[in-house]
Design a protein around this motif. Structure first.
Motif, mmCIF file in Angstrom:
data_model
loop_
_atom_site.group_PDB
_atom_site.id
_atom_site.type_symbol
_atom_site.label_atom_id
_atom_site.label_comp_id
_atom_site.label_asym_id
_atom_site.label_seq_id
_atom_site.Cartn_x
_atom_site.Cartn_y
_atom_site.Cartn_z
ATOM 1 N N TYR A 141 14.694 7.670 -11.840
ATOM 2 C CA TYR A 141 14.538 6.514 -10.403
ATOM 3 C C TYR A 141 12.542 6.313 -10.945
ATOM 4 O O TYR A 141 12.444 6.963 -12.128
ATOM 5 N N LEU A 142 12.657 5.231 -10.465
ATOM 6 C CA LEU A 142 11.293 3.937 -10.595
ATOM 7 C C LEU A 142 10.165 4.057 -9.308
ATOM 8 O O LEU A 142 10.813 4.143 -8.333
ATOM 9 N N LEU A 143 9.317 5.041 -9.901
ATOM 10 C CA LEU A 143 8.263 5.248 -8.184
ATOM 11 C C LEU A 143 6.741 4.349 -8.524
ATOM 12 O O LEU A 143 6.614 4.019 -9.986
ATOM 13 N N LEU A 144 6.580 3.228 -7.507
ATOM 14 C CA LEU A 144 5.402 2.983 -7.419
ATOM 15 C C LEU A 144 5.172 2.858 -6.558
ATOM 16 O O LEU A 144 5.543 2.809 -4.832
ATOM 17 N N LYS A 145 3.552 2.819 -6.699
ATOM 18 C CA LYS A 145 2.226 3.794 -6.008
ATOM 19 C C LYS A 145 1.998 2.498 -5.701
ATOM 20 O O LYS A 145 1.781 1.684 -5.778
ATOM 21 N N GLY B 5 0.472 -1.212 -0.067
ATOM 22 C CA GLY B 5 0.353 -0.010 0.028
ATOM 23 C C GLY B 5 1.180 0.983 -0.031
ATOM 24 O O GLY B 5 -0.206 2.007 -0.272
ATOM 25 N N ALA B 6 2.124 1.310 0.223
ATOM 26 C CA ALA B 6 2.454 2.937 0.381
ATOM 27 C C ALA B 6 3.403 2.978 -0.952
ATOM 28 O O ALA B 6 3.466 2.334 -2.114
ATOM 29 N N ILE B 7 4.696 4.442 -1.040
ATOM 30 C CA ILE B 7 5.153 4.265 -2.100
ATOM 31 C C ILE B 7 6.546 3.812 -2.225
ATOM 32 O O ILE B 7 7.175 4.126 -1.157
ATOM 33 N N VAL B 8 7.337 3.504 -3.573
ATOM 34 C CA VAL B 8 8.383 3.274 -3.271
ATOM 35 C C VAL B 8 9.277 3.603 -4.543
ATOM 36 O O VAL B 8 9.450 3.330 -5.415
ATOM 37 N N GLN B 9 10.672 4.584 -4.393
ATOM 38 C CA GLN B 9 11.339 4.931 -5.013
ATOM 39 C C GLN B 9 12.743 4.076 -5.177
ATOM 40 O O GLN B 9 13.172 4.026 -3.970
ATOM 41 N N ILE B 10 12.903 3.042 -6.403
ATOM 42 C CA ILE B 10 14.085 2.359 -6.740
ATOM 43 C C ILE B 10 15.219 3.711 -7.647
ATOM 44 O O ILE B 10 14.210 4.187 -8.551
ATOM 45 N N ASN B 11 16.652 4.096 -7.159
ATOM 46 C CA ASN B 11 16.942 5.212 -7.760
ATOM 47 C C ASN B 11 18.097 4.434 -8.966
ATOM 48 O O ASN B 11 18.373 3.428 -8.431
#
Lengths: 110, 116
Positions: free
Chosen positions: A72-76, A15-21
């Motif tokens: 970055y890749l942002l996954l919501k 349910g959270a958001i993560v950012q992969i750089n």
């Protein structure tokens, strides 16, 4: 030389958001790709950036800054099925050789 | 078929033997790539074919490795006198070629090579 850096592992909550750089230093640049790879499976295409800025695609977004050699890749709204490796890849100019980073293993926990 | 097809899916062989891996790209895809992926690691570029142009062989790790492709069809990757360090998954991918466009690579399921 050619170098693409990504964090080795990340953990996030459902349910959270993560950012992969991803940072890169390559001799040429003709686009940056993000791929998802589940364990034991082939990589599948997620996103493509060639101009600076944000590309949004459903729950996934990807950002590029060419001057900084950074993406970055942002996954919501993380889901358990998002647990996978995420590969950053840069395509060279003059040809279509593509260099891949080592990938970031994302663990999504309940 | 609709996707990239690789064979065999698994190969176990003794050190010193030669192996041949096959890749059948998506029909109409002019570009074909071979990668090696060791356990828990990223993709290591091996070789790239584009139509009838000379291939980019800059990633082949030694002269024991070679690859061929006739036109825009099937490709074979050959490893001679295999060593244990050659154990890995060998992935093949194909894509269209359109300058400046979004042409992602479509991957096959790979060949898992184990050298005893």
């Amino acid at each position: 030389g050619q170098n693409i850096d990504q964090p080795t592992e990340m953990t996030a909550t459902e349910g959270a958001i993560v950012q992969i750089n991803c940072t890169y230093q390559t001799s040429g640049f003709n686009g940056l790709f993000w791929y998802q790879q589940h364990a034991g499976e082939a990589p599948t295409f997620l996103s493509y950036n060639v101009l600076d800025g944000l590309e949004e695609k459903g729950r996934f977004s990807s950002f590029l800054s060419r001057s900084k050699g950074y993406s970055y890749l942002l996954l919501k709204e993380l889901q358990m099925k998002d647990s996978a490796s995420y590969l950053c890849a840069v395509r060279d100019t003059g040809g279509f050789k593509t260099i891949f980073g080592a990938g970031t293993r994302l663990f999504v926990k309940a | 078929g609709a996707g990239v097809s690789q064979s065999p899916s698994n190969k176990v062989t003794e050190k010193g033997k030669d192996v041949e891996l096959r890749c059948d790209p998506i029909s109409g895809h002019t570009a074909l790539y071979w990668y090696r992926q060791r356990l828990g690691q990223g993709l290591e570029f091996l070789i790239y074919f584009q139509g009838n142009s000379a291939p980019d062989k800059s990633g082949l790790p030694s002269d024991r490795f070679s690859a061929e492709r006739t036109g825009e069809s099937v490709s074979t990757l050959t490893i001679q006198r295999t060593q244990q360090e050659d154990s890995a998954v060998y992935l093949c991918a194909s894509s269209t070629r359109q300058v400046g466009g979004n042409q992602p690579q479509h991957f096959g399921d790979g060949t898992r090579l184990s050298i005893l």
